[in-house]
Design a protein around this motif. Structure first.
Motif, PDB file in Angstrom:
ATOM      1  N   TYR A 110     -56.955  14.907   1.663  1.00 20.83           N
ATOM      2  CA  TYR A 110     -55.531  14.638   1.806  1.00 20.83           C
ATOM      3  C   TYR A 110     -54.874  14.730   0.431  1.00 20.83           C
ATOM      4  CZ  TYR A 110     -57.233  12.746   6.211  1.00 20.83           C
ATOM      5  OH  TYR A 110     -57.867  12.586   7.422  1.00 20.83           O
ATOM      6  N   TYR A 111     -53.608  15.104   0.439  1.00 25.48           N
ATOM      7  CA  TYR A 111     -52.883  15.268  -0.818  1.00 25.48           C
ATOM      8  C   TYR A 111     -51.612  14.424  -0.794  1.00 25.48           C
ATOM      9  CZ  TYR A 111     -55.849  19.445  -0.830  1.00 25.48           C
ATOM     10  OH  TYR A 111     -56.919  20.300  -0.769  1.00 25.48           O
ATOM     11  N   ALA A 112     -51.220  13.903  -1.939  1.00 27.84           N
ATOM     12  CA  ALA A 112     -49.975  13.135  -2.075  1.00 27.84           C
ATOM     13  C   ALA A 112     -49.169  13.712  -3.232  1.00 27.84           C
ATOM     14  CB  ALA A 112     -50.274  11.666  -2.318  1.00 27.84           C
ATOM     15  N   PHE A 113     -47.900  14.030  -2.963  1.00 29.54           N
ATOM     16  CA  PHE A 113     -46.985  14.573  -3.971  1.00 29.54           C
ATOM     17  C   PHE A 113     -45.913  13.528  -4.261  1.00 29.54           C
ATOM     18  CE2 PHE A 113     -49.015  18.174  -2.135  1.00 29.54           C
ATOM     19  CZ  PHE A 113     -49.030  19.168  -3.096  1.00 29.54           C
ATOM     20  N   GLN A 114     -45.736  13.212  -5.526  1.00 27.75           N
ATOM     21  CA  GLN A 114     -44.738  12.204  -5.909  1.00 27.75           C
ATOM     22  C   GLN A 114     -43.335  12.792  -5.794  1.00 27.75           C
ATOM     23  OE1 GLN A 114     -44.071  10.833 -10.107  1.00 27.75           O
ATOM     24  NE2 GLN A 114     -45.024   8.956  -9.334  1.00 27.75           N
ATOM     25  N   VAL A 115     -42.467  12.056  -5.106  1.00 30.92           N
ATOM     26  CA  VAL A 115     -41.089  12.499  -4.879  1.00 30.92           C
ATOM     27  C   VAL A 115     -40.132  11.561  -5.609  1.00 30.92           C
ATOM     28  CG1 VAL A 115     -39.339  13.027  -3.131  1.00 30.92           C
ATOM     29  CG2 VAL A 115     -41.762  13.364  -2.599  1.00 30.92           C
ATOM     30  N   VAL A 116     -39.318  12.115  -6.494  1.00 29.27           N
ATOM     31  CA  VAL A 116     -38.316  11.326  -7.207  1.00 29.27           C
ATOM     32  C   VAL A 116     -36.937  11.681  -6.669  1.00 29.27           C
ATOM     33  CG1 VAL A 116     -39.754  11.198  -9.272  1.00 29.27           C
ATOM     34  CG2 VAL A 116     -38.038  13.004  -9.081  1.00 29.27           C
ATOM     35  N   LEU A 117     -35.928  10.948  -7.118  1.00 27.83           N
ATOM     36  CA  LEU A 117     -34.566  11.148  -6.612  1.00 27.83           C
ATOM     37  C   LEU A 117     -33.790  12.058  -7.563  1.00 27.83           C
ATOM     38  CD1 LEU A 117     -32.445  10.633  -4.531  1.00 27.83           C
ATOM     39  CD2 LEU A 117     -31.882   8.481  -5.649  1.00 27.83           C
ATOM     40  N   GLY A 118     -33.849  13.355  -7.311  1.00 28.38           N
ATOM     41  CA  GLY A 118     -33.047  14.302  -8.076  1.00 28.38           C
ATOM     42  C   GLY A 118     -31.634  14.409  -7.521  1.00 28.38           C
ATOM     43  N   ASP A 119     -30.833  15.216  -8.159  1.00 25.53           N
ATOM     44  CA  ASP A 119     -29.488  15.476  -7.650  1.00 25.53           C
ATOM     45  C   ASP A 119     -28.989  16.828  -8.159  1.00 25.53           C
ATOM     46  OD1 ASP A 119     -27.684  15.179 -10.125  1.00 25.53           O
ATOM     47  OD2 ASP A 119     -28.730  13.263 -10.145  1.00 25.53           O
ATOM     48  N   ILE A 173     -37.760   7.184   7.021  1.00 30.89           N
ATOM     49  CA  ILE A 173     -36.669   8.074   7.424  1.00 30.89           C
ATOM     50  C   ILE A 173     -37.269   9.311   8.070  1.00 30.89           C
ATOM     51  CG2 ILE A 173     -36.617   9.303   5.207  1.00 30.89           C
ATOM     52  CD1 ILE A 173     -33.574   9.566   5.481  1.00 30.89           C
ATOM     53  N   ASN A 174     -36.453  10.022   8.838  1.00 37.70           N
ATOM     54  CA  ASN A 174     -36.805  11.369   9.268  1.00 37.70           C
ATOM     55  C   ASN A 174     -36.941  12.224   8.015  1.00 37.70           C
ATOM     56  OD1 ASN A 174     -36.735  14.074  10.053  1.00 37.70           O
ATOM     57  ND2 ASN A 174     -34.672  13.964  10.936  1.00 37.70           N
ATOM     58  N   GLU A 175     -38.149  12.658   7.723  1.00 34.97           N
ATOM     59  CA  GLU A 175     -38.403  13.368   6.468  1.00 34.97           C
ATOM     60  C   GLU A 175     -37.585  14.649   6.342  1.00 34.97           C
ATOM     61  OE1 GLU A 175     -42.059  10.905   7.310  1.00 34.97           O
ATOM     62  OE2 GLU A 175     -40.659  12.121   8.490  1.00 34.97           O
ATOM     63  N   ALA A 176     -37.214  15.267   7.473  1.00 34.73           N
ATOM     64  CA  ALA A 176     -36.472  16.530   7.454  1.00 34.73           C
ATOM     65  C   ALA A 176     -34.963  16.332   7.387  1.00 34.73           C
ATOM     66  CB  ALA A 176     -36.819  17.356   8.701  1.00 34.73           C
ATOM     67  N   ALA A 177     -34.513  15.098   7.220  1.00 38.83           N
ATOM     68  CA  ALA A 177     -33.073  14.801   7.206  1.00 38.83           C
ATOM     69  C   ALA A 177     -32.376  15.526   6.058  1.00 38.83           C
ATOM     70  CB  ALA A 177     -32.861  13.292   7.063  1.00 38.83           C
ATOM     71  N   PRO A 178     -31.067  15.742   6.182  1.00 41.16           N
ATOM     72  CA  PRO A 178     -30.315  16.325   5.062  1.00 41.16           C
ATOM     73  C   PRO A 178     -30.571  15.560   3.768  1.00 41.16           C
ATOM     74  CG  PRO A 178     -28.935  16.191   7.006  1.00 41.16           C
ATOM     75  CD  PRO A 178     -30.210  15.477   7.344  1.00 41.16           C
ATOM     76  N   TYR A 179     -30.584  16.287   2.652  1.00 40.63           N
ATOM     77  CA  TYR A 179     -31.021  15.680   1.397  1.00 40.63           C
ATOM     78  C   TYR A 179     -30.139  14.535   0.934  1.00 40.63           C
ATOM     79  CZ  TYR A 179     -28.611  20.179   0.444  1.00 40.63           C
ATOM     80  OH  TYR A 179     -27.788  21.273   0.497  1.00 40.63           O
ATOM     81  N   MET A 180     -28.838  14.564   1.263  1.00 44.08           N
ATOM     82  CA  MET A 180     -27.991  13.412   0.907  1.00 44.08           C
ATOM     83  C   MET A 180     -28.457  12.160   1.640  1.00 44.08           C
ATOM     84  SD  MET A 180     -25.415  13.645  -1.328  1.00 44.08           S
ATOM     85  CE  MET A 180     -23.924  12.769  -0.854  1.00 44.08           C
ATOM     86  N   GLN A 234     -46.950  16.569   7.632  1.00 43.38           N
ATOM     87  CA  GLN A 234     -46.689  15.725   6.476  1.00 43.38           C
ATOM     88  C   GLN A 234     -45.871  14.530   6.904  1.00 43.38           C
ATOM     89  OE1 GLN A 234     -43.512  15.073   5.402  1.00 43.38           O
ATOM     90  NE2 GLN A 234     -42.337  16.692   6.371  1.00 43.38           N
ATOM     91  N   PHE A 235     -45.955  13.485   6.165  1.00 44.01           N
ATOM     92  CA  PHE A 235     -45.038  12.363   6.302  1.00 44.01           C
ATOM     93  C   PHE A 235     -44.834  11.773   4.911  1.00 44.01           C
ATOM     94  CE2 PHE A 235     -49.299  10.786   7.347  1.00 44.01           C
ATOM     95  CZ  PHE A 235     -49.454   9.733   6.458  1.00 44.01           C
ATOM     96  N   ILE A 236     -43.771  11.009   4.741  1.00 44.67           N
ATOM     97  CA  ILE A 236     -43.426  10.438   3.432  1.00 44.67           C
ATOM     98  C   ILE A 236     -43.450   8.922   3.539  1.00 44.67           C
ATOM     99  CG2 ILE A 236     -41.603  10.216   1.691  1.00 44.67           C
ATOM    100  CD1 ILE A 236     -40.834  13.103   2.274  1.00 44.67           C
ATOM    101  N   VAL A 237     -44.079   8.284   2.552  1.00 42.51           N
ATOM    102  CA  VAL A 237     -44.211   6.821   2.587  1.00 42.51           C
ATOM    103  C   VAL A 237     -43.602   6.186   1.347  1.00 42.51           C
ATOM    104  CG1 VAL A 237     -46.300   6.892   4.002  1.00 42.51           C
ATOM    105  CG2 VAL A 237     -46.511   6.847   1.503  1.00 42.51           C
ATOM    106  N   ASN A 238     -43.160   4.943   1.524  1.00 44.05           N
ATOM    107  CA  ASN A 238     -42.650   4.141   0.415  1.00 44.05           C
ATOM    108  C   ASN A 238     -43.785   3.321  -0.203  1.00 44.05           C
ATOM    109  OD1 ASN A 238     -43.133   2.013   2.199  1.00 44.05           O
ATOM    110  ND2 ASN A 238     -40.970   1.810   2.780  1.00 44.05           N
ATOM    111  N   GLY A 239     -43.436   2.388  -1.049  1.00 49.39           N
ATOM    112  CA  GLY A 239     -44.440   1.584  -1.728  1.00 49.39           C
ATOM    113  C   GLY A 239     -45.237   0.665  -0.810  1.00 49.39           C
ATOM    114  N   ASP A 240     -44.737   0.458   0.419  1.00 57.49           N
ATOM    115  CA  ASP A 240     -45.477  -0.317   1.409  1.00 57.49           C
ATOM    116  C   ASP A 240     -46.389   0.561   2.268  1.00 57.49           C
ATOM    117  OD1 ASP A 240     -44.577  -2.794   0.662  1.00 57.49           O
ATOM    118  OD2 ASP A 240     -43.053  -2.961   2.242  1.00 57.49           O
TER     119      ASP A 240
END
Length: 558
Positions: free
Chosen positions: A471-480, A333-340, A322-328
């Motif tokens: 291929y599948y894409a899952f939307q990721v939002v900024l939770g806390d 970022i390293n996708e596995a980085a700490p959530y903060m 998997q990898f994570i992409v922005n609007g571009d």
């Protein structure tokens, strides 16, 4: 509750006041981890991190935002707090979860073994009539479905290891037991909150539910002497001449206040206690307290389903394909980085003018059939299963718009609104790096923290090429997990004004206080650990102040 137990054991008259009809707060909704380097549970297994090393580690990750006195107090008092609780009540059983590394284990003082402490599961029937007042997660698992702190990692490897399959068998057996014998077992944060409440009950410490605090009381010198509490519909003045400890959480669900502090995050995506709207912080401000880091939260990337339900995005960010992409259409970022860190990257990226909130996790059909994704188990279709199974994406997911599927990169790019050429380039680059076994762009997989929920059968547990479509894409939002900024405090949890003078009689802990972690997060349990520790510290300080005052008075009389 930790503060109350400490105060009661110190001989003080103690009352816990709760705004809602439920106790437990965000802790009851959490993973229940408690980050305590040097905890008795660690020492029993022959492991004791160097206190000076831990202080150095916290200094580095907090980057000058937190005083040395607060950091040292935490490192010294946290193990004492756990030892105190263990000796106080048989309800407190603490176990160490070795192998869940600190979030920056490569830094000096960081630990690859980690310092996350948990409690074992508990049958909620022990709470008797109190069970109905334990705050429950919004998305309740079916009866019997619970995972102990050491089982989650294995469960995520249900296709890769026999240990994962054994956990699956355990879950089936637990469901059977729950139906046959009426077990009501709870683990993680539910168990911790229940144990704290049971210890309070044993000691006869009163808990007022549905009793919001509306203001603090002060004397002519500005010292806090009590609070106004609405109980049974009537405002009462509760005298607390020795001290008030605010432990009422942050302002997780006051969206107007949050937008004022950080306009970029304009949705209520918080996993925190629904009743957390900042009452304690406001009350402190009204008596002159200063605040710090109000724009900060315990960020956690998440999925939001159409019904409003929030779902953590944790293990998915560590899985290989998997990898994570922005609007571009680019990784950022390293996708596995700490959530903060991941949350901060989303915020900073959004400020740049490129959409990062939301972003998209991209994966393939092979991964769908191999790893746990968004709660889907990679097993043959099981009719009536409490979670999605089978090879097909649930139709409801696709209809929601939260999940997209396509048979080409161009088609997927069109569905998620990113440039097709950029997404193709990102996929090609990621696959090349995955085949080489090293992420030259973001170093994913270099840290043992990254590896924890990865695939142990691979040379790099966090890297594998994406293969054939779909291929599948899952939307990721900024939770806390809740806001983390709050009232300024010193090393004794005393509330401070902006000029560093003490608001006498007032203490703040947990998310009501500015965090001892600064803008970072040391390891799993780095919210609950400080909350419990400074609750203990505050109560001990109040008790010591009384003893000092009594001794001085007696000396003057002599």
């Amino acid at each position: 509750m930790t503060a109350a137990l400490t105060a009661d054991a110190s001989g003080l008259d103690t009352l816990v006041v709760e705004k809602s009809n439920y106790f437990g707060g965000s802790t009851a909704l959490s993973g229940g981890g408690i980050w305590v380097p040097g905890a008795p549970a660690q020492r029993r297994e022959g492991y004791a991190p160097s206190p000076d090393g831990v202080v150095d580690y916290l200094r580095r990750i907090t980057d000058g935002l937190v005083s040395d006195a607060r950091i040292r107090q935490y490192v010294e008092a946290a193990p004492q707090m756990m030892e105190f609780l263990e000796q106080l009540s048989p309800w407190f059983e603490f176990v160490w979860k070795p192998g869940y590394a600190d979030y920056y284990p490569e830094l000096p003082g960081g630990s690859e073994l980690g310092s996350t402490i948990n409690v074992p599961p508990i049958d909620l029937r022990t709470l008797a009539e109190e069970e109905q007042h334990l705050l429950q997660p919004l998305a309740l698992a079916p009866r019997g479905i619970w995972l102990g702190p050491k089982e989650l990692r294995s469960f995520y490897q249900v296709r890769q290891s026999w240990a994962g399959k054994a956990v699956l068998v355990k879950l089936v057996w637990r469901m059977v037991r729950a139906r046959v014998f009426g077990d009501r077992i709870a683990a993680i944060g539910q168990s911790l909150a229940a144990r704290l409440r049971l210890a309070m009950k044993d000691r006869g410490i009163p808990l007022w539910l549905e009793s919001p605090m509306t203001q603090l009381l002060t004397d002519g010198n500005g010292s806090v002497t009590g609070a106004v509490v609405v109980k049974d519909g009537t405002a009462q003045q509760v005298c607390a001449s020795r001290g008030v400890i605010l432990a009422s959480g942050g302002f997780d669900h006051d969206l107007a206040w949050r937008k004022e502090q950080l306009p970029i995050v304009d949705h209520d995506w918080s996993f925190g206690n629904p009743a957390a709207t900042g009452d304690g912080i406001r009350a402190g401000q009204q008596v002159g307290a200063g605040t710090d880091l109000l724009d900060e939260a315990w960020w956690f990337p998440a999925i939001q389903w159409p019904d409003g339900r929030m779902q953590f995005m944790l293990n998915e960010r560590m899985m290989p394909s998997q990898f994570i992409v922005n609007g571009d259409g680019k990784r950022f970022i390293n996708e596995a980085a700490p959530y903060m860190d991941f949350g901060h990257a989303m915020i900073e990226g959004q400020k740049s003018g490129v959409t990062h909130i939301p972003c998209w996790l991209i994966t393939d059909h092979r991964s769908w059939n191999r790893y746990v994704i968004a709660g889907h188990l990679p097993l043959p279709k099981i009719p009536g299963a409490p979670v999605p199974t089978g090879r097909k994406l649930p139709d409801a997911w696709l209809q929601s718009g939260v999940v997209k599927t396509a048979n080409s990169w161009d088609e997927l790019a069109s569905q998620i609104g990113v440039p097709p050429a950029a997404l193709q380039e990102t996929a090609a680059r990621f696959n090349m790096l995955a085949r080489s076994g090293h992420d030259d762009d973001f170093n994913r997989g270099d840290s043992v923290y990254d590896n924890y929920y990865g695939d142990p059968t691979l040379k790099n547990p966090n890297l594998y090429p994406l293969c054939k479509p779909p291929y599948y894409a899952f939307q990721v939002v900024l939770g806390d997990l809740g806001t983390s900024g709050g009232l300024r405090t010193d090393e004794y949890a005393r509330v401070l004004r902006a000029d560093d003078t003490v608001v006498r009689g007032l203490y703040a802990v947990g998310n009501t206080a500015a965090p001892v972690m600064g803008r970072s997060y040391a390891g799993a349990g780095a919210t609950i650990g400080p909350a419990m520790t400074f609750g203990y510290v505050a109560a001990k300080h109040i008790a010591n102040e009384i003893r000092t005052t009594t001794t001085e008075s007696a000396s003057q009389r002599r």
